[in-house]
Design an enzyme around this catalytic site. Structure first.
Site, mmCIF file in Angstrom:
data_model
loop_
_atom_site.group_PDB
_atom_site.id
_atom_site.type_symbol
_atom_site.label_atom_id
_atom_site.label_comp_id
_atom_site.label_asym_id
_atom_site.label_seq_id
_atom_site.Cartn_x
_atom_site.Cartn_y
_atom_site.Cartn_z
ATOM 1 C CG HIS A 293 7.544 -3.719 5.042
ATOM 2 N ND1 HIS A 293 8.104 -2.432 4.631
ATOM 3 C CD2 HIS A 293 7.244 -4.063 5.587
ATOM 4 C CE1 HIS A 293 7.448 -2.173 5.998
ATOM 5 N NE2 HIS A 293 6.301 -3.089 6.678
ATOM 6 C CG HIS B 269 -1.797 -4.719 8.233
ATOM 7 N ND1 HIS B 269 -1.584 -3.061 8.267
ATOM 8 C CD2 HIS B 269 0.163 -4.774 8.252
ATOM 9 C CE1 HIS B 269 -0.078 -2.224 8.575
ATOM 10 N NE2 HIS B 269 0.785 -3.722 7.885
#
Length: 381
Positions: free
Chosen positions: A185, A284
């Site tokens: 992340h 994604h």
């Protein structure tokens, strides 16, 4: 055929849908959203819609060119996401007009099924074990976990040990024939990533996602070279021009989001560009049913596709699931961890318009958390 209207719907838990109507009764749906900034994207959709009104919806590529380049200031997450949802809707209309799934219009399927992966959290060992057990029971052959929660830019010995222990646990629970992907992340510096990647390499992650922030391709090459773990990135990149430097840095997997990176049209081009650098596509998609449907259409038509993310059961969406907005949830039934080839026209999913309109009356104002380090400084979420 002419476009007569564009509507947007603020749909809980954190999504935005758009509907493009034509004078012949054919409507297309798309999902233009930036999570946490849905209201801003909504305004951008209606600005772009001014150009579409009265025009032929089947000129998908021409509309993409004008909407993406017709303004002096271009790109960025808001405009690219607004464009993405409208592009999805135009492809949906094209498929319905030609009575064919979008992947057929893109050249036809190159595979008979698409491998999926599911989220399992990963911040805590007990949560990780329960999540993996549930996903394996559901038939998935791949999961993705967080490397860690709030983490120091250069992780401490204890933080590193916690990451390694959790990845080791995931590998033990999954065995050698299933995969685990690890999401950083963007919480590490390049030095932190270089410290951790070699230590998780023995557990053979499918990929390590966003080990550093995506706006730092100049340091990505050294991160790629730190170990043999394949590096993935791309959810916060919005065009093929954004992807070129990370491909040149040697990433193994690109992760454009079809609701951010210019929709179906641009994601197809990003995938082709990635193929030049021998990289794989893994879109994604922790989003709603339209983003997932669009992703699957691209997956079935893309030779260098690797695996597809989905948000069914994800922790962000408690109380509002994407299946609640489709008339036939069977289109998203996964067998042995794979999605079957969609056969319906357009995006291949029928939206429950009444449910969407009811949801829009509730709306939402979802914002991502803001984290801080122990000294009070801002921390990456």
């Amino acid at each position: 055929m002419r476009i007569t209207g564009v509507e947007t719907f603020l749909v809980p838990p954190r999504w935005l849908f758009c509907r493009v109507q034509t004078d012949e009764g054919v409507a297309g749906w798309g999902e233009p959203v930036v999570e946490g900034r849905a209201e801003v994207v909504r305004a951008a959709v209606h600005v772009l819609a001014e150009y579409l009104l009265g025009r032929d919806p089947l000129r998908v590529e021409d509309h993409w060119q004008v909407m993406s380049k017709g303004g002096f200031y271009r790109g960025g997450p808001v405009l690219s996401s607004a464009l993405a949802g409208l592009d999805q809707a135009l492809w949906d209309i094209a498929g319905k007009v030609h009575d064919a799934p979008v992947h057929v219009l893109l050249g036809g399927p190159v595979r008979s099924r698409v491998r999926m992966y599911a989220w399992v959290g990963g911040d805590e060992p007990a949560e990780l074990a329960d999540g993996i057990a549930a996903r394996v029971e559901a038939g998935f052959t791949a999961v993705k976990m967080n490397a860690a929660g709030r983490t120091s830019p250069i992780p401490t010995a204890a933080e590193v040990a916690g990451i390694v222990d959790r990845v080791a646990l995931a590998r033990e629970l999954l065995g050698p024939h299933r995969d685990v992907a690890v999401d950083f992340h963007g919480r590490f510096t390049a030095a932190g990533a270089r410290r951790v990647l070699p230590l998780i390499a023995p557990f053979h992650p499918l990929f390590a996602e966003e080990p550093v922030l995506p706006d730092r391709p100049h340091v990505l090459r050294e991160v790629v070279g730190a170990s043999g773990v394949p590096i993935a990135t791309g959810e916060r990149l919005y065009s093929r021009w954004d992807f070129r430097p990370v491909l040149e840095a040697g990433v193994a997997v690109v992760q454009p989001d079809l609701s951010h990176a210019g929709g179906i049209s641009e994601t197809r081009r990003i995938a082709s560009l990635a193929e030049v650098w021998d990289a794989q596509l893994a879109p994604h998609c922790p989003l709603g049913p339209l983003a997932l449907a669009a992703s699957l259409q691209v997956a079935f038509a893309t030779p260098n596709f690797l695996i597809q993310e989905h948000s069914i059961g994800i922790h962000y969406d408690q109380g509002d699931d994407l299946l609640g907005y489709v008339l036939d949830p069977e289109v998203f039934r996964f067998t042995d961890g794979h999605a079957a080839r969609p056969t319906g026209p357009g995006l291949g999913v029928e939206i429950d318009e009444a449910a969407v309109r009811r949801a829009d009356q509730r709306g939402h104002a979802w914002r991502n958390p803001v984290w801080r380090h122990e000294d009070g400084a801002f921390a990456e979420w």
